[in-house]
Motif scaffolding. Structure first.
Motif, mmCIF file in Angstrom:
data_model
loop_
_atom_site.group_PDB
_atom_site.id
_atom_site.type_symbol
_atom_site.label_atom_id
_atom_site.label_comp_id
_atom_site.label_asym_id
_atom_site.label_seq_id
_atom_site.Cartn_x
_atom_site.Cartn_y
_atom_site.Cartn_z
ATOM 1 N N ASP A 286 0.834 -1.078 -0.021
ATOM 2 C CA ASP A 286 -0.073 0.146 -0.116
ATOM 3 C C ASP A 286 1.125 1.248 -0.069
ATOM 4 O OD1 ASP A 286 0.609 0.692 2.718
ATOM 5 O OD2 ASP A 286 -0.472 -1.294 3.125
ATOM 6 N N THR A 331 -4.292 -10.849 -5.107
ATOM 7 C CA THR A 331 -3.026 -11.003 -5.759
ATOM 8 C C THR A 331 -2.775 -9.420 -6.257
ATOM 9 O OG1 THR A 331 -3.603 -12.933 -7.110
ATOM 10 C CG2 THR A 331 -1.867 -11.796 -7.746
ATOM 11 N N CYS A 332 -1.432 -9.228 -6.201
ATOM 12 C CA CYS A 332 -0.874 -7.779 -6.479
ATOM 13 C C CYS A 332 -0.362 -7.873 -7.789
ATOM 14 C CB CYS A 332 0.220 -7.213 -5.482
ATOM 15 S SG CYS A 332 0.673 -5.828 -5.771
ATOM 16 N N SER A 372 -10.271 5.295 0.296
ATOM 17 C CA SER A 372 -9.558 4.929 1.625
ATOM 18 C C SER A 372 -9.412 6.091 2.394
ATOM 19 C CB SER A 372 -8.135 4.241 1.359
ATOM 20 O OG SER A 372 -7.394 4.521 2.532
ATOM 21 N N ASP A 374 -6.974 7.484 3.864
ATOM 22 C CA ASP A 374 -5.964 8.027 3.465
ATOM 23 C C ASP A 374 -5.797 8.600 2.245
ATOM 24 O OD1 ASP A 374 -5.395 5.744 1.842
ATOM 25 O OD2 ASP A 374 -3.380 4.949 2.925
ATOM 26 N N PHE A 376 -6.063 6.909 -0.843
ATOM 27 C CA PHE A 376 -5.847 5.887 -1.933
ATOM 28 C C PHE A 376 -7.303 5.673 -2.548
ATOM 29 C CE2 PHE A 376 -6.464 1.520 -3.325
ATOM 30 C CZ PHE A 376 -5.450 1.381 -4.119
ATOM 31 N N GLU A 406 -2.975 -3.598 9.234
ATOM 32 C CA GLU A 406 -2.088 -3.062 7.929
ATOM 33 C C GLU A 406 -2.883 -3.755 6.783
ATOM 34 O OE1 GLU A 406 -0.293 -6.035 10.347
ATOM 35 O OE2 GLU A 406 -0.626 -4.185 11.081
ATOM 36 N N ARG A 412 -12.327 -3.528 4.541
ATOM 37 C CA ARG A 412 -11.633 -3.427 3.354
ATOM 38 C C ARG A 412 -12.543 -4.056 2.297
ATOM 39 N NH1 ARG A 412 -6.495 -6.629 2.736
ATOM 40 N NH2 ARG A 412 -6.559 -5.608 0.524
ATOM 41 N N ALA A 424 -9.327 -3.946 -3.971
ATOM 42 C CA ALA A 424 -9.162 -4.399 -2.624
ATOM 43 C C ALA A 424 -8.780 -3.110 -1.476
ATOM 44 C CB ALA A 424 -7.868 -5.493 -2.490
ATOM 45 N N LYS A 426 -8.443 -0.799 1.179
ATOM 46 C CA LYS A 426 -8.101 -1.083 2.493
ATOM 47 C C LYS A 426 -8.560 0.291 3.423
ATOM 48 C CE LYS A 426 -3.898 -2.420 2.387
ATOM 49 N NZ LYS A 426 -2.424 -3.194 2.719
ATOM 50 N N TRP A 427 -9.158 0.156 4.619
ATOM 51 C CA TRP A 427 -9.516 1.502 5.144
ATOM 52 C C TRP A 427 -10.543 2.312 4.366
ATOM 53 C CZ3 TRP A 427 -4.120 1.246 3.862
ATOM 54 C CH2 TRP A 427 -3.266 0.528 4.828
HETATM 55 N N1 LIG Z 1 -5.981 2.145 1.186
HETATM 56 C C1 LIG Z 1 -5.252 1.255 0.401
HETATM 57 N N2 LIG Z 1 -5.744 0.201 -0.050
HETATM 58 C C2 LIG Z 1 -4.998 -0.432 -0.910
HETATM 59 C C3 LIG Z 1 -3.751 -0.046 -1.309
HETATM 60 C C4 LIG Z 1 -3.316 1.145 -0.996
HETATM 61 O O1 LIG Z 1 -2.236 1.575 -1.371
HETATM 62 N N3 LIG Z 1 -4.089 1.840 -0.175
HETATM 63 N N4 LIG Z 1 -3.172 -0.972 -2.084
HETATM 64 C C5 LIG Z 1 -3.797 -2.210 -2.899
HETATM 65 C C6 LIG Z 1 -2.957 -2.978 -3.649
HETATM 66 S S1 LIG Z 1 -1.961 -2.467 -4.698
HETATM 67 C C7 LIG Z 1 -2.894 -4.392 -3.068
HETATM 68 S S2 LIG Z 1 -2.264 -5.462 -3.843
HETATM 69 C C8 LIG Z 1 -3.928 -4.827 -1.917
HETATM 70 C C9 LIG Z 1 -2.930 -5.357 -1.002
HETATM 71 O O2 LIG Z 1 -3.706 -5.725 0.220
HETATM 72 P P1 LIG Z 1 -2.716 -6.289 1.461
HETATM 73 O O3 LIG Z 1 -1.932 -5.252 1.651
HETATM 74 O O4 LIG Z 1 -3.671 -6.696 2.370
HETATM 75 O O5 LIG Z 1 -2.176 -7.754 1.062
HETATM 76 O O6 LIG Z 1 -4.383 -3.829 -1.383
HETATM 77 C C10 LIG Z 1 -4.936 -2.781 -2.081
HETATM 78 N N5 LIG Z 1 -5.436 -1.895 -1.448
#
Ligand SMILES: Nc1nc2c(c(=O)[nH]1)N[C@H]1C(S)=C(S)[C@@H](COP(=O)(O)O)O[C@H]1N2
Ligand SMILES: [Mo]
Length: 565
Positions: A286, A331-332, A372, A374, A376, A406, A412, A424, A426-427
């Motif tokens: 992230d 998967t990233c 998110s 933050d 994103f 994390e 999420r 995906a 997060k937050w």
């Molecule tokens: N808020 C937020 N969510 C995010 C990201 C991020 O940078 N910020 N990165 C994404 C990316 S590139 C991937 S691959 C996944 C990774 O989730 P993980 O860190 O739980 O494995 O979260 C996604 N969600």
């Protein structure tokens, strides 16, 4: 020169001596610059700790830099430092700050007030970085403003002392018989920092010593105070986060349905990835320099944009929609062929479809822009989260516990079949129903595709360079994935002698990876092992090599391993 000058040899020496220390004073000026910057940060950090935790300039500037560094630099950092990429970034920023502060110190010494102006500008830019971050409060600017004032005043005072010291030393050097023009009263017009009687009396003995001592004392005191206050504040901020306790105490309701892991889904082969990836081992990718800490009690999710009615849900509202358990392999896009940026977990959550239905998306919309806390954002095709039979969810638990911080605590998104950066979030706190024509997500202007389904792929887990094999019977094993479609076949090729089928474990479902293995009679020496998969739609994994940008790597993993006698 020597023949035209009228000066005596001893006067020449004196002049040289007067000029000689200048370089030395540059070093002290640079130190003054660095100490002033340290004071700026320390004061800001301690104030941020007390009045506004989102006002930490270290974090805000760091996050700002994360967002502006070019793609190649990020890829380099991830490729070289892996999970330590953020540490590397922080170290680079730190080094840049030290160099810039040193330059500001020298400038202030040579051409006041340029150094102070530079420091003030740096403070102003930090304030800008803070207030423009999503969710920043107005109060968040206060720590850096006060810190900058302290830093600028300190730089001014320190360098003024330095100049006096230099002047006194030069005067003495130029004419050792002359007593210094300065006395104690004119030397310390500013706030007195530990001016001891002995310092003044020493001055009577050795001219220039008062100024020298005043500078050194001020510098050492400011440096030590900054180090203690700054580090202490950061440590305290991390340690006093009450959210750890809140997360530990959080009760996620039992899911109405749970994942059934079929018999034979997990092979017992040393070196093979476990079927589920533990939270501790789960990869993390992230842009967040510090992990956002959100209280579920204040968390909310707003759904707006092209909807019939805007909806805001609390954490409890979300849970009340009913939770189920899902097994999905995330998967990233940055995962290289044969790489480890993917993981499989049990997620407990609510279908995104259910949540969206509350807001009633308007026709014409084709994108869900998730945001998110933050800043994103991810752009997900609306169909990928609304189509029947797709288990796209708002996840609240991961492998039997509330989401780790994390990994997106408290909520999420997880969408099967799409790379993390387009799905995906997060937050997550905000959803906008929109169109690909109207909106762009975080990575789109940074060189990645707006839409990015996960590419069918396979990986050899054992043997590998770090898991060597011994001659004789060897189990070659790994995982393969084609989320939403499922894996039909995995084939392995030894020394380019032809493809032979691997034995597949029983998949949990089509959204998860599947384990595979082949029995191999290994002979000592070097061997190439390659792997490829075919999905349930009959598509063979392509052997065409692609880099991770713009939409994910492709190609067959083929590696050289050494079999020991
Ligand atoms: N808020 C937020 N969510 C995010 C990201 C991020 O940078 N910020 N990165 C994404 C990316 S590139 C991937 S691959 C996944 C990774 O989730 P993980 O860190 O739980 O494995 O979260 C996604 N969600
Ligand atoms: Mo990613």
């Amino acid at each position: 020169m020597a023949t035209t000058t009228t000066a005596s040899p001893s006067q020449n020496d004196a002049t040289r001596r007067a000029r000689a220390p200048r370089k030395r004073f540059w070093v002290f000026a640079a130190i003054a610059g660095v100490v002033s910057a340290a004071a700026l940060l320390a004061v800001a950090e301690v104030i941020a700790l007390v009045i506004a935790r989102d006002g930490s300039p270290v974090l805000a500037v760091g996050s700002f830099v994360v967002d502006i560094v070019p793609r190649w630099a990020k890829e380099f950092a991830i490729a070289t430092f892996g999970e330590n990429d953020k540490l590397f970034l922080l170290a680079s920023i730190g080094l840049a700050v030290v160099v810039a502060a040193a330059v500001a110190g020298v400038l202030q010494y040579l051409r006041p007030p340029i150094g102070a102006v530079v420091l003030a500008l740096a403070g102003a830019l930090s304030v800008a970085a803070i207030v423009t971050r999503t969710g920043a409060t107005a109060l968040a600017s206060v720590p850096t403003i006060v810190g900058t004032l302290v830093g600028v005043v300190l730089l001014h005072l320190m360098v003024r002392r330095l100049r006096r010291w230099h002047a006194a030393a030069s005067a003495v050097a130029a004419d050792p018989a002359t007593t210094p023009a300065t006395d104690a009263a004119t030397t310390f017009p500013g706030p007195a920092v530990a001016v001891s009687a002995s310092a003044v009396s020493t001055a009577a003995v050795r001219p220039g010593a008062v100024d020298r001592r005043a500078f050194i004392v001020m510098t050492v005191v400011a440096a030590a105070a900054s180090a203690v206050v700054g580090t202490g504040s950061r440590v305290l901020a991390a340690a006093t986060s009450s959210l750890r306790g809140i997360r530990d105490a959080l009760k996620i309701p039992a899911p109405a349905s749970t994942v059934t892991v079929p018999a034979g889904a997990e092979l017992d082969i040393p070196g093979l990835s476990s079927l589920f990836t533990s939270n501790a081992d789960f990869y993390r990718v992230d842009t967040a320099l510090t992990v956002p800490e959100i209280d579920p009690a204040t968390w909310s999710l707003t759904i707006g944009g092209m909807v019939d009615k805007e909806v805001t849900l609390s954490f409890q509202d979300l849970l009340d929609l009913g939770v189920d358990e899902y097994a999905i392999t995330l998967t990233c896009v940055s995962n290289e062929v044969g790489g480890y940026l993917l993981g499989n977990a049990r997620w407990v959550g609510v279908p995104i479809r259910t949540v969206l239905a509350l807001a009633a998306p308007a026709s014409g919309a084709d994108m869900l822009l998730s945001k998110s806390i933050d800043g994103f954002t991810a752009s997900t095709p609306l169909s990928a989260v609304t189509d029947d039979g797709i288990d796209a969810i708002f996840a609240v638990a991961m492998n039997g516990e509330p989401l780790p911080f994390e990994h997106g605590f408290p909520v999420r998104m997880i969408v099967p079949g799409l790379y993390g950066y387009v799905s995906a979030t997060k937050w997550v706190t905000e959803l906008k129903v929109t169109t690909f024509a109207a909106d762009q997500a975080y990575w789109t202007p940074r060189g990645y595709a707006a839409e990015a389904p996960i590419k069918l792929s396979s990986r050899i887990d054992t043997p590998r360079i770090d898991k060597p094999a011994t001659a004789g019977a060897v189990k070659v094993a790994g995982v393969a994935w084609a989320q939403t479609v499922g894996i039909d076949k995995v084939e392995v090729n030894f020394d380019d002698q032809g493809w032979q089928p691997a034995t597949l474990a029983t998949a949990i479902n089509d959204d998860t990876w599947v384990q595979w293995f082949v029995d191999w009679q290994a002979t000592p020496g070097s061997h190439y092992i390659a792997v490829r998969a075919t999905d349930k739609a009959g598509k063979l994994q392509t052997d065409e090599r692609a880099p991770i940008a713009p939409d994910g790597s492709s190609g067959w993993q083929r590696m050289l391993i050494t079999v020991k006698q």
